[in-house]
Scaffold this active site. Sequence first.
Site, short mmCIF file in Angstrom:
data_model
loop_
_atom_site.label_atom_id
_atom_site.label_comp_id
_atom_site.label_asym_id
_atom_site.label_seq_id
_atom_site.Cartn_x
_atom_site.Cartn_y
_atom_site.Cartn_z
N ARG A 129 34.22 15.47 -19.19
CA ARG A 129 35.17 16.06 -20.14
C ARG A 129 35.58 17.45 -19.64
NH1 ARG A 129 35.71 11.70 -21.67
NH2 ARG A 129 35.44 10.79 -23.75
N GLU A 159 44.65 17.63 -22.91
CA GLU A 159 45.25 16.48 -22.22
C GLU A 159 46.27 15.79 -23.11
OE1 GLU A 159 41.35 15.38 -19.49
OE2 GLU A 159 41.80 14.18 -21.26
N HIS A 199 43.07 12.04 -15.57
CA HIS A 199 42.18 11.32 -16.49
C HIS A 199 42.37 9.80 -16.35
CE1 HIS A 199 39.76 11.76 -20.46
NE2 HIS A 199 39.46 10.61 -19.87
#
Length: 313
Positions: free
Chosen positions: A234, A263, A286
């Site tokens: 994370r 994000e 991601h």
Amino acid sequence: MPNAVMLDAQSLGPQIDLSAIRGAVTHLEVFDQSTTQQAKERLANAEIALVNKVVLDAETLKQLPSLRLICVMATGLNNIDLDAAKAQNISVKNVTAYGTASVSQHTLMLMLALANRLPKYQQEVANGGWQRSDFFCLQDHPTLQLAGKRLVMIGQGELGTEVARLAEAFGMQVSFAARPGNEANDSRPSLDDLLPEADIISLHCPLNADTQHLIDQKRLAAAKPSLLLVNCARGGIIDEVAALEALRQGSIGGLAVDVLPAEPPKEGHPLLDALEEPLNLIVTPHNAWITPEARQNIIALTAVNITHWKRGE
């Protein structure tokens, strides 16, 4: 058989077969994207909400008296007000370990790319450095042979364990650090004890009060100047600004992240700006989890969650 609404199917990517979920419910209504406000309307008559990242806060849940189950099609539950759900007798189920192979593969890719200074050599080739060389190869950026090097893992769940197994296949020596914040009750050595000898650190732990900026300026200063740092967990577990400065100064050898604190990073981020600099730096969007197999596994596991809920499990 319950009625279900999927709020953000597009987040699962293309070519996903929803048959397993359709077989577990009476009717499935699918929306590509939804805001929280739209969720109130779309879930008005639903017993099951299927959601990835749409926020279902307390105010929203209060307006959904028919809702009995929230299936989060991801591992993280931070977009659901769990206290409000519990108060309204709404079960919340997530999926775990759906992308172990996918994320492990991505993690090793980042390690290998940093170890071989791929970002810097790609820049050299793109800028004509190889073409102008007096020799057949370029050697300006010393690479790191993984065999025999020390990999420190933070997180020993299914994912961390699989990354360790793959790393050992390259001959790496793997050590797991104690859980941050629980070092006194953990038989494993602390991160601070392992840090000075670490050649690579790979993060596979949740973001919480004990892991926020776990890798900070102080710990970066205690590391080897050749340290490679990989974060597929994370954003925010690393102090990204401090890590970037350490990379620029040569205090660490490489940095690769698949996650950022916000994000998508619509407001930008210093790491994104630094990609134009001649650094051993990788930022991926991601997408460690996005192999078709992993995304389809989310559907299968969600269908299992619905079946267990109907059985009262």
